[in-house]
Motif scaffolding. Structure first.
Motif, short mmCIF file in Angstrom:
data_model
loop_
_atom_site.label_atom_id
_atom_site.label_comp_id
_atom_site.label_asym_id
_atom_site.label_seq_id
_atom_site.Cartn_x
_atom_site.Cartn_y
_atom_site.Cartn_z
N ILE A 28 49.98 33.65 29.95
CA ILE A 28 49.33 34.86 30.44
C ILE A 28 47.89 34.53 30.80
O ILE A 28 47.23 33.77 30.10
N VAL A 29 47.40 35.12 31.90
CA VAL A 29 46.00 34.97 32.29
C VAL A 29 45.45 36.33 32.65
O VAL A 29 46.19 37.23 33.08
N SER A 30 44.14 36.49 32.48
CA SER A 30 43.50 37.72 32.92
C SER A 30 43.17 37.62 34.39
O SER A 30 42.93 36.53 34.93
N LEU A 31 43.17 38.75 35.08
CA LEU A 31 42.80 38.80 36.48
C LEU A 31 41.36 39.27 36.59
O LEU A 31 40.93 40.13 35.82
N PRO A 32 40.60 38.71 37.51
CA PRO A 32 39.14 38.97 37.54
C PRO A 32 38.82 40.43 37.79
O PRO A 32 39.35 41.05 38.73
N ALA A 33 37.94 40.97 36.98
CA ALA A 33 37.54 42.36 37.12
C ALA A 33 36.82 42.62 38.43
O ALA A 33 36.87 43.72 38.97
N ALA A 34 36.15 41.60 38.97
CA ALA A 34 35.45 41.78 40.24
C ALA A 34 36.41 42.09 41.36
O ALA A 34 36.07 42.80 42.32
N THR A 75 47.33 40.35 44.81
CA THR A 75 47.32 39.14 43.99
C THR A 75 48.61 38.37 44.19
O THR A 75 49.66 38.95 44.51
N ASP A 76 48.50 37.05 44.03
CA ASP A 76 49.70 36.21 43.99
C ASP A 76 50.06 35.84 42.55
O ASP A 76 50.90 34.98 42.32
N GLY A 77 49.39 36.49 41.59
CA GLY A 77 49.64 36.24 40.18
C GLY A 77 48.67 35.28 39.55
O GLY A 77 48.73 35.05 38.33
N THR A 78 47.75 34.70 40.34
CA THR A 78 46.74 33.81 39.80
C THR A 78 45.37 34.47 39.91
O THR A 78 45.17 35.37 40.73
N ALA A 79 44.45 33.99 39.07
CA ALA A 79 43.10 34.55 39.11
C ALA A 79 42.44 34.30 40.45
O ALA A 79 41.81 35.18 41.04
N GLU A 80 42.57 33.07 40.97
CA GLU A 80 41.92 32.73 42.24
C GLU A 80 42.61 33.39 43.43
O GLU A 80 42.01 33.54 44.50
N GLY A 81 43.86 33.78 43.28
CA GLY A 81 44.59 34.43 44.36
C GLY A 81 44.55 35.93 44.31
O GLY A 81 45.38 36.59 44.93
N THR A 82 43.62 36.50 43.56
CA THR A 82 43.47 37.95 43.42
C THR A 82 42.25 38.38 44.22
O THR A 82 41.14 37.90 43.97
N THR A 83 42.44 39.25 45.20
CA THR A 83 41.35 39.63 46.10
C THR A 83 41.30 41.14 46.27
O THR A 83 42.33 41.81 46.29
N PRO A 84 40.09 41.69 46.42
CA PRO A 84 39.97 43.14 46.67
C PRO A 84 40.20 43.46 48.14
O PRO A 84 39.96 42.63 49.02
N ILE A 85 40.69 44.68 48.40
CA ILE A 85 40.80 45.22 49.75
C ILE A 85 39.89 46.43 49.79
O ILE A 85 40.17 47.44 49.13
#
Length: 920
Positions: free
Chosen positions: A553-559, A597-607
């Protein structure tokens, strides 16, 4: 919407979460993803499965309920030994479940269980004789509503029967049971608005209320006849009757008769009459409490001539009289606007043929004990107590055993427990070391012929003598009296803490206490819900957003996620990504977040939306490479980034949900006061209306074959109809619902090659909703024997093969997995997993994975565990028994991601964790 906690906590949370696997799997296909360890947070961290909260005597055993409102309720039984203390049954698998009321007949108990689940709030009646086989529900889920004078669902014993109300939208039906399923039934066919409690008299009960256009009345209900009869209509349409009680072989209540008056009834119309005729209309306020003691009722009244005084009645005019003649100040301060004296009815006790009550002697300010036989001339201040008489407060209660009452009271510089027999010489102070700093923690109750009391730090018991007043050694208090006490034969069971502050079951015989069973502490890690999938990852929510695959499990960035993630988020899988939209409201502002998100922290982006919101569902577009949705201005597409998000087709008006078929999307557009079905290929030139303009459309579009279907009205006064248009445009066709004996309809959807919707029966005034199936024609549309009244405008069906599956129940089965192929003969339960009216399937979530259906269920032997089915009884099986025995692991939030099935469950050792089932 709920707001989540700041993102800073989330990073620390998941730094602790990714620890190695340690537990052995329950099968070779299932394993725990990781050990979830939340940060220190009140209410989380550990729990005691099986710690008692409420106890009830049952023959030579004790029943007790373990669990809290937020974790479900389990029923246990104990014979006083550790080996004889065991779990009988999980009463409900819901996260919001509570025991509302229970009563014991001696040989078995009735239990009223309130449950909140996705189908709404309901109650059901259970019974238990202390064995697993004898513990089962007696009713299907029944509607519930709070009573006017009570916030609990009360069970009332009358002879061998129990009576109770089932209420919906303020209108109630009276039920009764003899402890068997066949003997549990609603009485009569009348529905009432009730204004008070149900009162037993012999085998029958009485109540106050009205039915239909009736005026307020006194009613009689008999289980033996199955009838409810009106005894007498009260003289005023707004009589506001209240406070019905039974005393001395008669009924008493308060009702308006040119002012609030005391009434009585012998059970006949002629014998139902007012007993008082006070001149002031407010002599008895609406909140008047009647207290039955000594074959009489006692109450406060103000006839203006004597001010507030105690009155009593034996049910005759001659026997209805003022009982005291004390100064107004005797009843404590009567503040401006106060309706009656502040002293409650629980400070009255009938002892030795006299009433003991509390009043303030003239010239003093401290409440003291008085006695009366009902004649003002007999009213005297209790005096002659050894070492001085006590001073009471306005909140202490009398607890009576036999001819004595115990209570907490003051003597100069001391606050102790006292006992009185109604005489000065028999009023003594017991040797109880009270701590003035915790006065509001004192509780007092009686069980097994002894008093039990606690100061919040220790448990004491007394037989009413100084020598027989002792503190239990090795026990550390914290009782919720009186529900935490149950007397069985010569023993008293209670729930309490040991030296480790662990809560368990204890028993006392006389003044000696011993520990029966104290369950160990277990982890209680709240993982939060699974809200969707991104490729082979699942997404979840707990103080922020997280993602998990089969390894961790990983957290997704709040930003990127705006630090907000809850079960209200709308998640759509588009190829390997997930698009997540969530809106929220607070006292000061509203907002929305939209990210992918693609399920990774680096692959999580805001729209970035700015002030815009997502006004429709999000659908997969362009072969799963982009998302399509409606926002401000029209149809938008996105590749999951702010830069790759753009307006595709301008639209003016409000749209329904989107439905995709092939390379086109279909929706209902409302504009200019009318609504029509539109289609679009994602370009302005390829976007046009398909249908004529209707006055209203009450469903989202559904696509079956080469036609688009909606439920719509052609004109404002036209009947609702099932309309369809060809997907490429053409003439519209209609099936008027009255032509198929259907009334209102909603929740149109497509599954397993058919249309499905919920509809009422034309002309049916019961308000029930039923499941209907259709091929789009009048001849191919039929009502199925499935009541979906509790689905609140939605249908949740899962397709497998040529049928749909869903949880449902009927008069003979509890909630089970049902199947329908669109015919009446092909609609029914797959298997009666938990026989009778017990619920087999415990959640509303049924998912399809690898050609089977998966769900949480129990069979009466195992607790709630993970089951699967191929749609047949023979092919339905228990897949994983994570918590062996009747306890159950309660798998929730089933979610398919990639080629794996994820779920949240508690194996009884590690707390609620994320588990994954590998393909096999």
């Amino acid at each position: 919407m709920r707001r989540c906690v700041a993102a800073a906590c989330v990073v620390a949370l998941w730094a602790l979460a990714a620890s190695p696997l340690t537990a052995a799997p329950s099968s070779n296909r299932v394993h725990r993803v990781s050990d979830f360890r939340p940060p220190h947070y009140p209410g989380y961290g550990s729990r005691q499965r099986g710690a008692p909260s409420r106890l009830l005597a049952l023959d030579d055993k004790v029943l007790y309920v373990a669990g809290e409102y937020s974790t479900g309720q389990d029923l246990w039984v104990s014979d006083g030994s550790a080996s004889g203390t065991r779990l009988l049954r999980e009463l409900c698998g819901s996260s919001y479940c509570s025991l509302e009321s229970w009563v014991s007949t001696g040989s078995f108990a009735f239990l009223g269980i309130r449950n909140s689940d996705p189908d709404g709030d309901h109650v059901r009646l259970w019974r238990s004789d202390g064995t697993a086989a004898g513990t089962y529900p007696l009713t299907a889920p029944l509607p519930t509503a709070y009573m006017i004078e009570s916030t609990t669902w009360d069970l009332v014993l009358a002879g061998p029967f129990v009576y109770f109300w089932s209420c919906d939208d303020g209108v109630c039906g009276l039920w009764s049971s003899d402890g068997t399923i066949a003997g549990t039934q609603r009485l009569g066919d009348r529905r009432f608005v009730v204004t008070g409690a149900v009162v037993p008299w012999g085998d029958d009960v009485y109540f106050l209320g009205w039915r239909g256009r009736d005026v307020d009345s006194l009613w009689h209900a008999s289980r033996r006849t199955g009838q409810i009869d009106q005894i007498r209509a009260l003289p005023s349409r707004y009589a506001s009757p209240s406070s019905l009680v039974f005393a001395g072989g008669r009924l008493f209540f308060i009702a308006d008769d040119h002012g609030r008056e005391l009434w009585t009834s012998d059970g006949t119309a002629a014998g139902t009459v007012p007993l008082t005729h006070f001149r002031p209309e407010d002599a008895l306020p609406e909140c008047t409490t009647l207290t039955p003691l000594g074959g009489r009722v006692w109450l406060f009244a103000n006839d203006r001539a004597h001010g507030w005084q105690l009155w009593s009645s034996d049910g005759t005019l001659a026997g209805t009289r003022q009982a005291t003649d004390l100064p107004q100040s005797a009843w404590g301060p009567i503040y401006p606007g106060a309706l009656e004296p502040p002293l409650p009815g629980n400070q009255l006790a009938w002892i030795g043929g006299r009433l003991v009550f509390v009043a303030v002697p003239k010239g003093t300010k401290e409440p003291q004990l008085w006695t009366t036989d009902g004649d003002p001339r007999s009213t005297t201040l209790l005096s002659g107590c050894p070492h001085g008489c006590p001073q009471l407060d306005e909140e202490g209660s009398f607890v009576v055993i036999g001819d004595r009452a115990a209570f907490f009271a003051w003597r100069p510089n001391r606050f102790n427990l006292w006992v009185t027999d109604g005489t000065g010489g028999g009023t003594i102070e017991l040797p109880f070391a009270a701590d003035e700093s915790s006065l509001y923690g004192y509780q007092l109750a009686a069980a097994g012929g002894r008093w039990f009391f606690t100061d919040g730090a220790a448990l004491w018991t007394s037989d009413g003598t100084r020598a027989g007043t002792v503190r239990f050694a090795g026990f550390h208090g914290e009782l919720d009296l009186p529900s935490a006490l149950a007397a069985v034969s010569e023993r008293v069971f209670f729930a309490g803490l040991d030296k480790r502050k662990a809560k368990g079951l204890w028993q006392a015989a006389g003044a000696a206490a011993s520990e029966v069973l104290t369950p160990p502490y277990e982890p209680d890690h709240y993982l939060g819900p699974l809200i969707g999938a991104a490729g082979d990852h699942v997404l979840g929510s707990f103080q922020g957003c997280w993602s998990a695959d089969a390894e961790g499990i990983v957290s997704l960035p709040a930003a990127a996620t705006d630090g907000r993630c809850s079960s209200d988020a709308i998640v759509t899988s588009v190829g390997p990504r997930a698009f997540v939209f969530e809106s929220w409201e607070s006292l000061f502002y509203n907002g929305a977040s939209f990210w992918s998100t693609d399920g990774t922290a680096e692959g999580t982006t805001p729209i970035v939306l700015g002030d815009a919101k997502v006004w429709s569902n999000v659908v997969s577009w362009d072969g799963g490479t982009r998302a399509l949705y409606v926002s401000t201005g029209g149809l938008w597409t996105s590749d999951g980034t702010a830069a790759g998000t753009a307006l595709r087709v301008p639209l003016s008006g409000l749209t329904s949900s989107l439905r995709v078929a092939g390379e086109r999307v279909y929706f209902v557009l409302a504009s200019g006061g009318t609504q029509a079905v539109w289609s679009s290929d994602g370009t302005l030139a390829g976007t046009q209306p398909l249908s004529p303009a209707w006055a209203s459309v009450v469903s989202d579009p559904s696509i079956l074959g080469d036609r688009v279907y909606v439920l719509a009205r052609e004109t404002a006064d036209a009947p609702l109809a099932l309309w369809s248009v060809p997907v490429g445009g053409g003439a519209a066709e209609t099936v008027p619902l009255p032509a198929i004996d259907a009334g209102n309809a909603e929740a149109l959807t497509t599954a397993a090659g058919r249309l499905w919707f919920a509809a009422q029966i034309a002309g049916d005034r019961t308000g029930g909703w039923w499941l209907w199936a259709s091929d789009g024609t009048a001849g191919g549309t039929r009502r199925l024997p499935v009541d979906v009244s509790a689905t609140y405008g939605r249908l949740t069906v899962t397709a497998l093969g040529g049928a749909v599956y869903f949880p449902s129940s009927d008069a003979s089965h509890g909630r089970e997995l049902w199947r329908s192929n669109g015919t009446v003969a092909g609609t029914g339960p797959v298997l009666d997993l938990a026989p009778g009216l017990a619920d087999g399937i415990q959640t509303s979530t049924v998912v399809e994975w690898r050609g089977r259906l998966w769900f949480g269920a129990e069979d009466g032997v195992h607790g709630m565990e993970l089951w699967s089915s191929d749609g047949t009884a023979r092919g339905t099986r228990l897949e994983v028994d994570l918590a062996p025995g009747p306890a159950g692991s309660r798998p929730y939030h089933l979610q398919v991601a990639g080629d794996r099935l994820f779920f949240v469950a508690d194996d009884g050792t590690t707390g609620r964790q994320l588990w994954v089932l590998d393909p096999g």
